[in-house]
Design a protein around this motif. Structure first.
Motif, short mmCIF file in Angstrom:
data_model
loop_
_atom_site.label_atom_id
_atom_site.label_comp_id
_atom_site.label_asym_id
_atom_site.label_seq_id
_atom_site.Cartn_x
_atom_site.Cartn_y
_atom_site.Cartn_z
N MET A 1 -36.58 22.87 -37.28
CA MET A 1 -35.36 22.80 -36.47
C MET A 1 -34.19 22.31 -37.32
N ARG A 2 -33.05 22.94 -37.09
CA ARG A 2 -31.82 22.39 -37.64
C ARG A 2 -30.90 22.09 -36.47
N MET A 3 -30.20 20.98 -36.55
CA MET A 3 -29.27 20.65 -35.47
C MET A 3 -27.91 20.34 -36.07
N LYS A 4 -26.88 20.81 -35.39
CA LYS A 4 -25.53 20.53 -35.86
C LYS A 4 -24.69 20.15 -34.65
N THR A 5 -24.00 19.02 -34.76
CA THR A 5 -23.10 18.64 -33.67
C THR A 5 -21.66 18.80 -34.15
N THR A 6 -20.81 19.21 -33.23
CA THR A 6 -19.39 19.38 -33.55
C THR A 6 -18.55 18.54 -32.60
N ASP A 7 -17.87 17.57 -33.16
CA ASP A 7 -16.97 16.70 -32.37
C ASP A 7 -17.64 16.16 -31.11
N LEU A 8 -18.91 15.84 -31.24
CA LEU A 8 -19.69 15.39 -30.08
C LEU A 8 -19.10 14.09 -29.52
N THR A 9 -18.76 14.13 -28.26
CA THR A 9 -18.07 13.00 -27.63
C THR A 9 -18.67 12.72 -26.26
N ARG A 10 -18.89 11.44 -25.96
CA ARG A 10 -19.35 11.07 -24.63
C ARG A 10 -18.51 9.92 -24.12
N VAL A 22 -19.46 7.66 -27.67
CA VAL A 22 -19.68 8.48 -28.86
C VAL A 22 -18.40 9.28 -29.08
N ASN A 23 -17.86 9.18 -30.29
CA ASN A 23 -16.52 9.68 -30.53
C ASN A 23 -16.50 10.71 -31.67
N LYS A 24 -16.39 11.98 -31.31
CA LYS A 24 -16.23 13.08 -32.29
C LYS A 24 -17.23 13.03 -33.44
N VAL A 25 -18.49 13.03 -33.08
CA VAL A 25 -19.52 12.94 -34.10
C VAL A 25 -19.88 14.33 -34.63
N ASN A 26 -19.75 14.46 -35.95
CA ASN A 26 -20.16 15.69 -36.63
C ASN A 26 -21.36 15.37 -37.49
N GLY A 61 -17.25 18.61 -27.12
CA GLY A 61 -18.01 18.90 -28.32
C GLY A 61 -19.27 19.66 -28.01
N LYS A 62 -19.98 20.05 -29.07
CA LYS A 62 -21.19 20.84 -28.82
C LYS A 62 -22.33 20.51 -29.77
N ILE A 63 -23.48 20.98 -29.36
CA ILE A 63 -24.71 20.80 -30.14
C ILE A 63 -25.33 22.17 -30.35
N CYS A 64 -25.60 22.49 -31.61
CA CYS A 64 -26.31 23.73 -31.90
C CYS A 64 -27.69 23.42 -32.46
N ILE A 65 -28.66 24.15 -31.98
CA ILE A 65 -30.01 24.09 -32.55
C ILE A 65 -30.27 25.46 -33.17
N GLY A 219 -17.99 5.94 -33.50
CA GLY A 219 -17.68 6.79 -34.65
C GLY A 219 -18.79 6.69 -35.69
N LEU A 220 -19.23 7.85 -36.18
CA LEU A 220 -20.36 7.88 -37.11
C LEU A 220 -19.87 8.20 -38.50
N ARG A 221 -20.37 7.48 -39.49
CA ARG A 221 -20.06 7.89 -40.86
C ARG A 221 -21.29 7.68 -41.77
#
Ligand code: ADP
Ligand code: MG
Length: 224
Positions: A1-10, A22-26, A61-65, A219-221
């Protein structure tokens, strides 16, 4: 599995107040990665894990698998992905108190429609792998906390997940037991090539991680 999040915000809305947990997590999670997310209490670790575990919906934001956007799938489609492709390990184990260790591990396989023979054989193998062959009929309250977490890990592995998500899995454990649990997660990651994503403030987990992220105020870094 590969997962990619784009600007994931809650954003949690409670009456008039808003909390951006959760603030714009890529984030990109690739095959076989052991990833640690560290951050103080309230920084958004659990919220992020619920989002990537398809247990909650992002506000933005979104999550792709594997390149498919899964963020807009229905909750029953999410449940199916969770059951068949992901495994969860929690700080407080979340075992069913009335079921034995064996039955707790069989349960996800029952939900996935496996035959009862297959459920039992696999559960026996998994409990052996986590060193609990002698605790099969014990209920959670008859187990030590380290043993409960081993059962929870065996349960998380029941349907051969491609990703294991662990939310402070050693938070309730003494440091020796915590070390054993981390070694077990690491071994699973290396042997089964399952992705492991661990939220923690445990330095010992950080030591074995391929990649360490810091989360602060949602914010994630990348730390290293
Ligand atoms: N269901 C909820 N409703 C409203 N606010 C929440 C909810 N869950 C978490 N929060 C808030 O979101 C922030 C992040 O929480 P959480 O993800 O649990 O952090 P962590 O797991 O790092 O301790 C905190 O400020 C917390 O109070
Ligand atoms: Mg938390």
């Amino acid at each position: 599995m590969r997962m990619k999040t784009t600007d994931l915000t809650r954003i949690y809305r409670l009456g008039p107040s808003e909390i951006t947990a959760v603030n714009k997590v890529n984030l990109e999670i690739t095959e076989a990665m052991f990833m640690a997310i560290v951050g103080p209490s309230g920084s958004g670790k659990s919220t992020l894990l619920h989002l990537i575990g398809l247990n909650d919906y992002p506000t933005f934001g979104k999550i792709c698998i594997d390149d498919a956007d899964v963020s807009l799938l229905s909750s029953s489609e999410h449940r199916k992905i969770r059951l068949l492709r992901m495994g969860f390990v929690f700080q407080t184990f979340n075992l069913l108190p009335t079921l034995s260790a064996l039955e707790n591990v069989e349960l996800p396989m029952a939900l996935a429609g496996k035959s009862s023979k297959e459920q039992t054989e696999k559960a026996l193998r998994l409990l052996e792998a986590v060193g609990l062959s002698n605790r099969l009929v014990h209920r959670p309250k008859e187990l030590s906390m380290g043993e409960m977490q081993r059962v929870a890990i065996a349960r998380a592995l029941a349907n051969d997940p491609e990703m294991i998500i662990a939310d402070e899995p050693t938070g309730e454990l003494d440091s020796k037991t915590a070390k054993e649990i981390i070694a077990l997660l690491f071994e699973i990651n290396r042997k089964k090539k399952a992705i492991v994503v661990v939220a923690t403030h445990d330095e010992k987990i950080v030591d074995v991680a391929d990649r360490i992220y810091l989360i602060e105020d949602g914010g994630l870094r990348l730390q290293s």
